[in-house]
Write a protein that holds these residues in place. Structure first.
Motif, PDB file in Angstrom:
ATOM      1  N   THR A 131       1.898   6.583  -6.963  1.00 16.86           N
ATOM      2  CA  THR A 131       0.797   7.538  -7.401  1.00 16.86           C
ATOM      3  C   THR A 131       1.257   8.828  -7.088  1.00 16.86           C
ATOM      4  O   THR A 131       1.019   9.814  -8.050  1.00 16.86           O
ATOM      5  CB  THR A 131      -0.477   7.577  -6.370  1.00 16.86           C
ATOM      6  OG1 THR A 131      -0.767   6.209  -6.470  1.00 16.86           O
ATOM      7  CG2 THR A 131      -1.329   8.196  -6.589  1.00 16.86           C
ATOM      8  N   ASP A 183     -19.304   6.245 -11.276  1.00 21.05           N
ATOM      9  CA  ASP A 183     -19.298   6.103 -10.008  1.00 21.05           C
ATOM     10  C   ASP A 183     -19.918   7.490  -9.039  1.00 21.05           C
ATOM     11  O   ASP A 183     -20.661   7.295  -8.334  1.00 21.05           O
ATOM     12  CB  ASP A 183     -17.878   5.819  -9.539  1.00 21.05           C
ATOM     13  CG  ASP A 183     -17.128   4.534  -9.781  1.00 21.05           C
ATOM     14  OD1 ASP A 183     -18.198   3.762 -10.384  1.00 21.05           O
ATOM     15  OD2 ASP A 183     -15.927   4.370  -9.964  1.00 21.05           O
ATOM     16  N   TRP A 201      -5.505  16.301  -7.452  1.00 17.59           N
ATOM     17  CA  TRP A 201      -6.035  15.099  -8.065  1.00 17.59           C
ATOM     18  C   TRP A 201      -6.998  15.473  -9.350  1.00 17.59           C
ATOM     19  O   TRP A 201      -7.233  14.886 -10.022  1.00 17.59           O
ATOM     20  CB  TRP A 201      -6.775  14.105  -7.192  1.00 17.59           C
ATOM     21  CG  TRP A 201      -8.080  14.601  -6.603  1.00 17.59           C
ATOM     22  CD1 TRP A 201      -8.237  15.116  -5.654  1.00 17.59           C
ATOM     23  CD2 TRP A 201      -9.564  14.025  -6.968  1.00 17.59           C
ATOM     24  NE1 TRP A 201      -9.475  15.200  -5.054  1.00 17.59           N
ATOM     25  CE2 TRP A 201     -10.410  14.782  -6.210  1.00 17.59           C
ATOM     26  CE3 TRP A 201      -9.886  13.541  -8.385  1.00 17.59           C
ATOM     27  CZ2 TRP A 201     -11.503  14.885  -6.442  1.00 17.59           C
ATOM     28  CZ3 TRP A 201     -11.310  13.373  -8.616  1.00 17.59           C
ATOM     29  CH2 TRP A 201     -12.108  14.026  -7.538  1.00 17.59           C
ATOM     30  N   ASP A 249       0.713  -1.156   0.166  1.00 15.69           N
ATOM     31  CA  ASP A 249      -0.103  -0.148   0.106  1.00 15.69           C
ATOM     32  C   ASP A 249       0.770   1.130  -0.140  1.00 15.69           C
ATOM     33  O   ASP A 249       0.641   2.232  -0.710  1.00 15.69           O
ATOM     34  CB  ASP A 249      -0.834   0.123   1.135  1.00 15.69           C
ATOM     35  CG  ASP A 249      -1.823  -1.078   1.259  1.00 15.69           C
ATOM     36  OD1 ASP A 249      -2.488  -1.562  -0.182  1.00 15.69           O
ATOM     37  OD2 ASP A 249      -2.782  -1.243   2.047  1.00 15.69           O
ATOM     38  N   ARG A 298       2.256   1.619  -3.345  1.00 18.11           N
ATOM     39  CA  ARG A 298       1.385   2.249  -4.471  1.00 18.11           C
ATOM     40  C   ARG A 298       1.171   3.744  -4.215  1.00 18.11           C
ATOM     41  O   ARG A 298       0.958   4.515  -5.166  1.00 18.11           O
ATOM     42  CB  ARG A 298       0.118   1.467  -4.373  1.00 18.11           C
ATOM     43  CG  ARG A 298      -0.089   0.019  -4.581  1.00 18.11           C
ATOM     44  CD  ARG A 298      -1.478  -0.683  -4.494  1.00 18.11           C
ATOM     45  NE  ARG A 298      -2.419  -0.015  -4.612  1.00 18.11           N
ATOM     46  CZ  ARG A 298      -2.922   0.011  -5.961  1.00 18.11           C
ATOM     47  NH1 ARG A 298      -2.604  -0.840  -6.839  1.00 18.11           N
ATOM     48  NH2 ARG A 298      -4.305   0.494  -6.343  1.00 18.11           N
ATOM     49  N   GLY A 346     -10.224   7.825  -9.001  1.00 20.58           N
ATOM     50  CA  GLY A 346     -11.256   7.280  -8.621  1.00 20.58           C
ATOM     51  C   GLY A 346     -11.148   7.028  -7.124  1.00 20.58           C
ATOM     52  O   GLY A 346     -12.085   7.176  -6.222  1.00 20.58           O
ATOM     53  N   GLU A 347      -9.988   6.267  -7.129  1.00 23.09           N
ATOM     54  CA  GLU A 347      -9.903   5.685  -5.569  1.00 23.09           C
ATOM     55  C   GLU A 347      -9.754   6.772  -4.501  1.00 23.09           C
ATOM     56  O   GLU A 347     -10.226   6.901  -3.593  1.00 23.09           O
ATOM     57  CB  GLU A 347      -8.656   4.779  -5.748  1.00 23.09           C
ATOM     58  CG  GLU A 347      -8.383   4.125  -4.266  1.00 23.09           C
ATOM     59  CD  GLU A 347      -7.382   2.850  -4.352  1.00 23.09           C
ATOM     60  OE1 GLU A 347      -6.633   2.926  -3.323  1.00 23.09           O
ATOM     61  OE2 GLU A 347      -7.214   2.200  -5.279  1.00 23.09           O
ATOM     62  N   ARG A 348      -9.113   7.857  -5.058  1.00 29.02           N
ATOM     63  CA  ARG A 348      -8.752   8.798  -4.240  1.00 29.02           C
ATOM     64  C   ARG A 348     -10.168   9.658  -3.903  1.00 29.02           C
ATOM     65  O   ARG A 348     -10.429  10.339  -2.714  1.00 29.02           O
ATOM     66  CB  ARG A 348      -7.534   9.874  -4.709  1.00 29.02           C
ATOM     67  CG  ARG A 348      -7.299  11.251  -4.004  1.00 29.02           C
ATOM     68  CD  ARG A 348      -6.376  10.464  -2.628  1.00 29.02           C
ATOM     69  NE  ARG A 348      -5.217   9.760  -2.860  1.00 29.02           N
ATOM     70  CZ  ARG A 348      -4.169  10.201  -3.192  1.00 29.02           C
ATOM     71  NH1 ARG A 348      -3.954  11.501  -3.162  1.00 29.02           N
ATOM     72  NH2 ARG A 348      -3.128   9.321  -3.391  1.00 29.02           N
ATOM     73  N   TRP A 402     -13.004   8.595  -3.943  1.00 25.73           N
ATOM     74  CA  TRP A 402     -13.842   7.778  -3.035  1.00 25.73           C
ATOM     75  C   TRP A 402     -13.478   7.750  -1.651  1.00 25.73           C
ATOM     76  O   TRP A 402     -14.100   7.893  -0.764  1.00 25.73           O
ATOM     77  CB  TRP A 402     -13.887   6.324  -3.332  1.00 25.73           C
ATOM     78  CG  TRP A 402     -14.491   5.379  -2.675  1.00 25.73           C
ATOM     79  CD1 TRP A 402     -14.375   4.317  -1.870  1.00 25.73           C
ATOM     80  CD2 TRP A 402     -16.108   5.242  -2.635  1.00 25.73           C
ATOM     81  NE1 TRP A 402     -15.167   3.650  -1.194  1.00 25.73           N
ATOM     82  CE2 TRP A 402     -16.433   4.242  -1.652  1.00 25.73           C
ATOM     83  CE3 TRP A 402     -17.035   6.073  -3.292  1.00 25.73           C
ATOM     84  CZ2 TRP A 402     -17.666   3.946  -1.239  1.00 25.73           C
ATOM     85  CZ3 TRP A 402     -18.356   5.847  -2.917  1.00 25.73           C
ATOM     86  CH2 TRP A 402     -18.845   4.568  -1.920  1.00 25.73           C
ATOM     87  N   GLN A 403     -12.191   7.753  -1.261  1.00 27.15           N
ATOM     88  CA  GLN A 403     -11.535   8.007  -0.017  1.00 27.15           C
ATOM     89  C   GLN A 403     -11.876   9.429   0.575  1.00 27.15           C
ATOM     90  O   GLN A 403     -12.328   9.419   1.769  1.00 27.15           O
ATOM     91  CB  GLN A 403      -9.939   7.845  -0.075  1.00 27.15           C
ATOM     92  CG  GLN A 403      -9.549   6.383  -0.513  1.00 27.15           C
ATOM     93  CD  GLN A 403      -8.008   6.393  -0.544  1.00 27.15           C
ATOM     94  OE1 GLN A 403      -7.415   7.424  -0.743  1.00 27.15           O
ATOM     95  NE2 GLN A 403      -7.609   5.226  -0.653  1.00 27.15           N
ATOM     96  N   GLY A 453      -6.878   5.138 -12.449  1.00 27.72           N
ATOM     97  CA  GLY A 453      -7.503   4.248 -11.453  1.00 27.72           C
ATOM     98  C   GLY A 453      -7.495   4.966 -10.169  1.00 27.72           C
ATOM     99  O   GLY A 453      -8.432   4.902  -9.398  1.00 27.72           O
ATOM    100  N   GLN A 454      -6.283   5.648  -9.881  1.00 29.89           N
ATOM    101  CA  GLN A 454      -5.968   6.110  -8.549  1.00 29.89           C
ATOM    102  C   GLN A 454      -6.761   7.301  -8.415  1.00 29.89           C
ATOM    103  O   GLN A 454      -6.993   7.900  -7.131  1.00 29.89           O
ATOM    104  CB  GLN A 454      -4.471   6.361  -8.302  1.00 29.89           C
ATOM    105  CG  GLN A 454      -3.622   5.083  -8.189  1.00 29.89           C
ATOM    106  CD  GLN A 454      -3.955   4.529  -6.847  1.00 29.89           C
ATOM    107  OE1 GLN A 454      -3.821   4.812  -5.937  1.00 29.89           O
ATOM    108  NE2 GLN A 454      -4.422   3.391  -7.205  1.00 29.89           N
TER     109      GLN A 454
END
Length: 199
Positions: free
Chosen positions: A15, A129, A102, A8, A11, A65-67, A69-70, A62-63
């Motif tokens: 990022t 999303d 971002w 993690d 990653r 969207g992940e960021r 969401w976080q 992809g990161q």
């Protein structure tokens, strides 16, 4: 004993390095060689995680969207449905440095998505999303009788378009964070009615 690798953490480091390259040089500046220089990792170590440039760019996309969401998940819930939803909308705007980072990366991918279907698909996932979250929230408001003039999908589309426009204006320094907040709150207030009677 073999060294324990925190995947993690690695990653997160990748990022930060990839996004830094994109913000400074655009997508064209993203190569394994440049990423090696920026991150301090060897090319071999990078290829272990991301074997080629396409994988690096897909990872970076992809990161985003992940960021996002976080950031949404980290918002505390107050119990005030209007304010809680407004807070979730505001966190998608570049109102502070983390949000700017971002969203600047997101904007680089949006530009590339115009002519590249792979990037368009990646951005579509992020859009779907977020749009799904908005539709669900407006659906709840509609059930309570608070969304009289829109369907949940129409309301989600309208607010999503406003967020995109405000984000670009903020990134270009054409409006202040306070102006963006006031504009967003006014738009949401026009869409949602009678929330004060919801208790």
């Amino acid at each position: 004993m073999p060294r324990i690798v925190d995947h993690d953490q690695r990653r997160a480091e990748l990022t930060q390095a990839v996004w830094s390259l994109i913000r400074e040089q655009g997508l064209a500046g993203v190569t394994i060689r440049n990423l090696s220089g920026r991150s301090g990792w060897s090319s071999g170590a990078i290829r272990h995680y991301l074997p080629n440039r396409e994988a690096i760019l897909n990872f970076a996309a992809g990161q985003i969207g992940e960021r996002a969401w976080q950031r949404l998940q980290a918002i505390p819930v107050s119990g005030d449905p209007f304010q809680d939803f407004l807070n979730r909308l505001e966190v998608t705007l570049p109102l502070e440095e983390e949000g700017r980072v971002w969203l600047e990366v997101w904007l680089a991918f949006v530009g590339a998505a115009v002519s590249d279907q792979d990037f368009a698909d990646a951005q579509g996932v992020l859009y779907r999303d977020l749009n799904g979250i908005f539709v669900e929230a407006f659906g709840t408001f509609a059930q309570g009788g608070w969304l009289p003039a829109h369907t949940p999908q129409a309301a989600a589309t309208e607010i999503h378009a406003l967020l995109d426009g405000l984000s670009v204006h903020l990134l270009l320094h054409q409006i202040t964070p306070e102006q963006a907040r006031v504009t967003l709150q006014a738009a949401l207030s026009r869409m949602l009615v009678n929330l004060e009677n919801s208790d």
